[in-house]
Each structure stands twice: as structure tokens, then as C-alpha cells.
Design a protein around this motif. Structure first.
Motif, PDB file in Angstrom:
ATOM      1  N   LYS A   1       0.924  -1.265   0.070  1.00 16.99           N
ATOM      2  CA  LYS A   1      -0.114  -0.092  -0.042  1.00 16.99           C
ATOM      3  C   LYS A   1       0.977   1.296   0.007  1.00 16.99           C
ATOM      4  CE  LYS A   1      -4.198  -2.194   1.339  1.00 16.99           C
ATOM      5  NZ  LYS A   1      -5.375  -1.710   1.039  1.00 16.99           N
ATOM      6  N   VAL A   2       2.016   0.976   0.812  1.00 15.83           N
ATOM      7  CA  VAL A   2       2.926   2.379   0.706  1.00 15.83           C
ATOM      8  C   VAL A   2       3.557   2.752  -0.516  1.00 15.83           C
ATOM      9  CG1 VAL A   2       5.005   3.109   1.701  1.00 15.83           C
ATOM     10  CG2 VAL A   2       3.351   2.217   3.359  1.00 15.83           C
ATOM     11  N   LEU A   3       3.842   1.461  -1.102  1.00 16.39           N
ATOM     12  CA  LEU A   3       4.341   1.518  -2.726  1.00 16.39           C
ATOM     13  C   LEU A   3       3.480   2.193  -3.643  1.00 16.39           C
ATOM     14  CD1 LEU A   3       6.808  -1.641  -2.877  1.00 16.39           C
ATOM     15  CD2 LEU A   3       7.552   0.617  -2.084  1.00 16.39           C
ATOM     16  N   ALA A   4       2.231   1.634  -3.419  1.00 19.16           N
ATOM     17  CA  ALA A   4       1.084   2.182  -4.328  1.00 19.16           C
ATOM     18  C   ALA A   4       1.002   3.723  -4.182  1.00 19.16           C
ATOM     19  CB  ALA A   4      -0.209   1.634  -4.210  1.00 19.16           C
TER      20      ALA A   4
ATOM     21  N   VAL B   1      15.368   1.713   4.481  1.00 17.22           N
ATOM     22  CA  VAL B   1      14.338   0.972   3.373  1.00 17.22           C
ATOM     23  C   VAL B   1      14.075   2.225   2.560  1.00 17.22           C
ATOM     24  CG1 VAL B   1      12.396  -0.245   2.961  1.00 17.22           C
ATOM     25  CG2 VAL B   1      13.770  -1.273   4.765  1.00 17.22           C
ATOM     26  N   PHE B   2      13.804   3.130   3.091  1.00 16.01           N
ATOM     27  CA  PHE B   2      13.036   4.322   2.573  1.00 16.01           C
ATOM     28  C   PHE B   2      13.980   4.876   1.528  1.00 16.01           C
ATOM     29  CE2 PHE B   2       8.782   4.253   4.788  1.00 16.01           C
ATOM     30  CZ  PHE B   2       8.182   4.474   3.444  1.00 16.01           C
ATOM     31  N   ALA B   3      15.201   5.020   2.039  1.00 13.64           N
ATOM     32  CA  ALA B   3      16.340   5.562   1.255  1.00 13.64           C
ATOM     33  C   ALA B   3      16.345   4.851  -0.320  1.00 13.64           C
ATOM     34  CB  ALA B   3      17.726   5.539   1.875  1.00 13.64           C
ATOM     35  N   ASP B   4      16.293   3.488  -0.351  1.00 12.37           N
ATOM     36  CA  ASP B   4      16.426   2.615  -1.237  1.00 12.37           C
ATOM     37  C   ASP B   4      15.235   3.002  -2.214  1.00 12.37           C
ATOM     38  OD1 ASP B   4      18.685   1.890  -0.345  1.00 12.37           O
ATOM     39  OD2 ASP B   4      18.158  -0.187   0.493  1.00 12.37           O
ATOM     40  N   ILE B   5      14.169   2.778  -1.407  1.00  9.33           N
ATOM     41  CA  ILE B   5      12.636   3.164  -2.314  1.00  9.33           C
ATOM     42  C   ILE B   5      12.618   4.127  -3.030  1.00  9.33           C
ATOM     43  CG2 ILE B   5      10.194   3.197  -2.230  1.00  9.33           C
ATOM     44  CD1 ILE B   5      10.422   1.183   0.435  1.00  9.33           C
ATOM     45  N   LEU B   6      12.948   5.501  -2.133  1.00  8.68           N
ATOM     46  CA  LEU B   6      12.923   6.710  -2.714  1.00  8.68           C
ATOM     47  C   LEU B   6      13.852   7.019  -3.778  1.00  8.68           C
ATOM     48  CD1 LEU B   6      12.253   8.686   0.671  1.00  8.68           C
ATOM     49  CD2 LEU B   6      10.590   8.307  -0.970  1.00  8.68           C
TER      50      LEU B   6
END
Ligand code: SF4
Length: 437
Positions: A99-102, A128-133
Motif C-alpha cells: 500500500k505504501v509503494l502504491a 528501506v525508504f532511502a532505497d525505495i525513494l
């Protein structure tokens, strides 16, 4: 104007519970950015009121649920190697990852992302957010701030953010941010910082509000990082705080408000007492809560009376230990005599023994098991409820320098991990079962 995304990441832990928990510093920054014309979006992975949030397995005790608190949705994760000897499940708490990714995919790409991190051992969420962003928004400027980079700056530098704000004092944070954004936020004093209410309007709904009427603490207990996080002590004008509370109730309809202060009762005659008088006069249908515990030495009969009349329903006293030499050695904020006087004043004001919870530190390295048991028995002998607060090694504190200066991995600051490291888990379970802590 630039688009700024604020992120409060997931909690990676063995246990987590929403006890009036909001990223208040981030919300203040959000309010100032909006005031200066920035477009601001909030993604709070720990917001239980978000439509993308899922129901938790365990909602928590009824009394806390009624006060707006509750359990988080959680997913069990493979345990980091560091925790292989800890016989507990390791989890990600907060909104489901997909849901966060969406949510992120559907966002207009931000120009700047501010990520906070509330505990040193919750850094995996920021990581984890550093990688995702980085993958989703390669052009965005990524900034990390909060408690973790303030207490572990060198470690935080390695997570891959473009900038790390390794201070938590609001004026220093604002100066850093102004430098990064290349624009003034108009914050030169604490009065400027608190002149706007936190941006609670960024939440779809609120089950409680939080308020900070003062910054920091005049004490320097050997186990506490308050002085490092807020080097200056500052109290807001009581009328401003009361007006903010009126605004929180009027705009969001919250019936429960928690004070985040470390020293709410310090100089009560010019701060808490006039504030409580305003609250009594406002007569709002709001209950107030004090998750941080009160200084027993400042709970006079007058203060206790106003706590009752202003509708403070959760009253917690910080005793930490009933062992006199340890009270002195850790900073001398309380003695058993002062504690008993405070209890007496609260009971005279109409608080029942069940309304008064008492914080005791559990696992603190200077204490032996017998010290903790003696403290629990002492609190019980007064007919009160002991609440065991698990000790977490906190970088920068005197106790950390004494006992743990060689430790570099922030995961080791986790309070459950430390409980097992000390070999006190059995005693904790025993006391917890008996005392319902
Ligand atoms: S009195 Fe409380 S907030 Fe202040 S330094 Fe001690 S533990 Fe921290």
C-alpha cells in the motif's frame, strides 16, 4: 513552488504500540513549509487512521483504545543476524508495504523528501525508504532527520541520504533546512517555531491530538537523552498552548490530547498552573494524557488539584527506582519522600490509586534484580500500579558512555534485545504477569 514529501517510516521492532505517537517535529516543519508556499504531502506509515492502514491483530487494552491509542498492523520479517539469539518475532509495524509503494507511485514526484526516524534502533525503516525513494524519485533530494541521526550521526551518514540533519533542536533543524532549500522559513526564535500549529490537517482523520508546551528538561539524568535532543529549555506562553488545544478540538474534534513535555510542571506557577486555569475555563470535553510521566517533586496540592480539574486522566509519576543511592547517582530528580508527598497530593485531589501509574526503569545496568523487585514491592505497598519501562541503551547519555561506549550497531539499543542480553526476560515476564505492566 517545490513539492516536499514528509515521511514517517515503518517501525522495525519486536514490539510497538501507538501510545499517542505522532511525528510532531516533522508536522511543525510541514506547517512552516506550507506557510511559505511549499506543496507538502505526508506519508505516515504509522498512522492507524489512514484508509490504507489495516486492522491490527491486537488492538490493545480497552482503556487505551478509548483514549485513541491502539496496536499497529504488523508483518513478521526474517530476523537480522544481530538478533538471532532473541527468541521473539521481528516485525515491520505500520501500513502494509504494497500500500505504501502504491501510494508513492501515485504521487507527483517530490523535489525534496524529509524522512524522520524516532528511535536509533528503528533505522531500518529509514534505510528501506532511502532505497525505495532513490529508485522511484531519482531526482528528489533526500534528507534524514530526527532522533536517530542526532544520536548516531556517523551511522546515519552511511544510509545513502543526500543530507543528514544530526541535530534535533528546532532552531538548528530550521537553519539546516533553510540552507538545504535555499530559502528562509522565518524561524529565528522558539516563539517563531511554535507560532504555527503542527500540520495535523495533513492526516485524513485523527483519533487524538498531541501538544508540546515546553522544550527539553532542566535535569540531566544519566540514562536520558533529553539534554542532547533539546539543549535549551523553553516554555511556551500558557495562553498560546491553551489556544492550540482549543484549535485542535475545534478543527479536528479530538477528545484526547497527549502532552509530549519532558518537564511540564517545572516552574508550575508561571507555566502549568496558568495553563491549567485556561483549560478549566475553556471547559472542553477533552481528556489530557501524560505519557512521559511527571516530576513527583513538583506535584503540590495545588498542581494535583488542577490536574484533576482540567481533566488529566492518565497520571504517571516517574520514580524509575525506589533505591535511594541510585536515585541520587542518576541525577536526584526524585526521592521516595517527594514521591510519597506527590501521591498523597494526587489522592487528596481525587485520583484513585488505580489512576496513578508509576514508571520504574527495568534493566537499567546500574541495578541488580533485587533492586527492581524492591522498587516494585515499594510501589505496590502504596497500593499503586508499577509500570515497568524497559531500559534502552541511549547513545550520548552518561550511562551509555559508562557501559556501552564500544557498541556501534544501533540495533543493539533495542529495549527488547537489551532485556534478553541482560538475561532479565524471565523476571520481566514474572513481574509483568503479576503487575499487568
Ligand atoms: S527528568 Fe526526565 S526528561 Fe529530564 S533528564 Fe531526567 S529522565 Fe530525562
Amino acid at each position: 513552488m517545490a513539492h516536499v514529501l514528509l515521511i514517517n517510516p515503518w517501525a522495525y521492532d519486536f514490539t510497538a504500540f501507538d501510545l499517542w505517537s505522532k511525528p510532531l517535529g516533522l508536522l511543525y516543519l510541514g506547517a512552516h513549509l506550507r506557510k511559505r508556499g511549499f506543496r507538502v504531502t505526508l506519508l505516515d506509515c504509522l498512522d492507524r487512521g489512514d484508509p490504507d492502514s489495516c486492522a491490527p491483530k491486537n488492538e490493545g487494552p480497552r482503556k487505551l483504545r478509548e483514549a485513541g491509542c491502539g496496536g499497529y498492523f504488523r508483518e513478521i520479517l526474517p530476523k537480522p543476524a544481530f538478533f538471532s539469539s532473541i527468541p521473539r518475532y521481528f516485525k515491520r509495524f505500520g501500513m502494509p508495504r504494497e500500500k505504501v509503494l502504491a501510494r508513492l507511485w501515485n504521487l507527483d514526484p517530490p523535489d525534496v523528501v524529509l524522512v524522520t526516524c524516532g528511535f536509533t534502533y528503528w533505522y531500518p525503516g529509514a534505510s528501506v525508504f532511502a532505497d525505495i525513494l532513490r529508485r522511484m524519485f531519482p531526482r528528489a533530494f533526500l534528507v534524514l532527520g530526527g532522533v536517530y541521526p542526532t544520536l548516531c550521526p556517523d551511522h546515519a551518514e552511511r544510509l545513502g541520504f543526500d543530507a543528514v540533519v544530526s541535530v534535533a533542536d528546532p532552531l538548528s533543524v530550521s537553519r539546516h533546512l533553510e540552507g538545504l532549500l535555499g530559502t528562509s522559513l522565518g524561524i529565528r526564535t522558539y516563539e517563531d517555531f511554535f507560532a504555527v500549529p503542527p500540520a495535523f490537517e495533513l492526516y485524513p482523520r485523527l483519533s487524538y491530538g498531541v501538544v508540546l508546551s515546553s522544550l527539553g528538561c532542566p535535569f540531566s539524568c544519566t540514562y536520558c537523552a533529553s539534554r542532547i535532543l533539546a539543549p535549551s529549555f523553553f516554555q511556551r506562553p500558557p495562553q498560546d498552548v491553551a489556544e492550540e488545544i482549543r484549535y485542535l478540538f475545534g478543527r479536528f474534534g479530538v477528545r484526547h490530547i497527549a502532552f509530549y513535555d519532558d518537564a511540564l510542571l517545572f516552574r508550575a506557577e508561571s507555566h502549568f498552573l496558568p495553563l491549567a486555569e485556561y483549560l478549566v475555563r475553556l471547559n472542553l470535553p477533552v481528556s489530557f494524557h501524560l505519557p512521559n510521566g511527571l516530576h513527583a517533586r513538583y506535584v503540590t496540592r495545588e498542581v494535583a488539584g488542577f490536574l484533576k480539574r482540567a481533566n488529566f486522566s492518565t497520571v504517571r509519576l516517574s520514580l524509575e527506582t525506589a533505591v535511594s543511592p541510585w536515585q541520587k547517582q542518576s541525577g536526584g530528580k526524585v526521592t521516595n519522600e517527594l514521591f510519597e508527598e506527590a501521591v498523597h497530593a494526587l489522592q487528596e485531589a481525587g485520583f484513585s490509586p488505580q489512576d496513578i501509574e508509576v514508571y520504574l526503569l527495568f534493566g537499567w545496568p546500574v541495578e541488580e534484580e533485587g533492586d527492581v523487585v524492591a522498587s516494585v514491592l515499594y510501589v505496590r505497598s502504596l497500593g499503586l500500579v508499577p509500570r515497568l519501562a524497559l531500559y534502552a541503551p541511549t547513545p550520548g547519555t552518561k550511562d551509555y558512555e559508562t557501559f556501552f561506549s564500544h557498541e556501534e550497531e544501533p540495533l543493539w539499543h533495542n529495549k527488547i534485545a537489551f532485556l534478553y542480553r541482560r538475561g532479565w526476560s524471565k523476571l520481566y515476564e514474572k513481574l509483568q504477569g503479576k503487575e499487568k505492566c
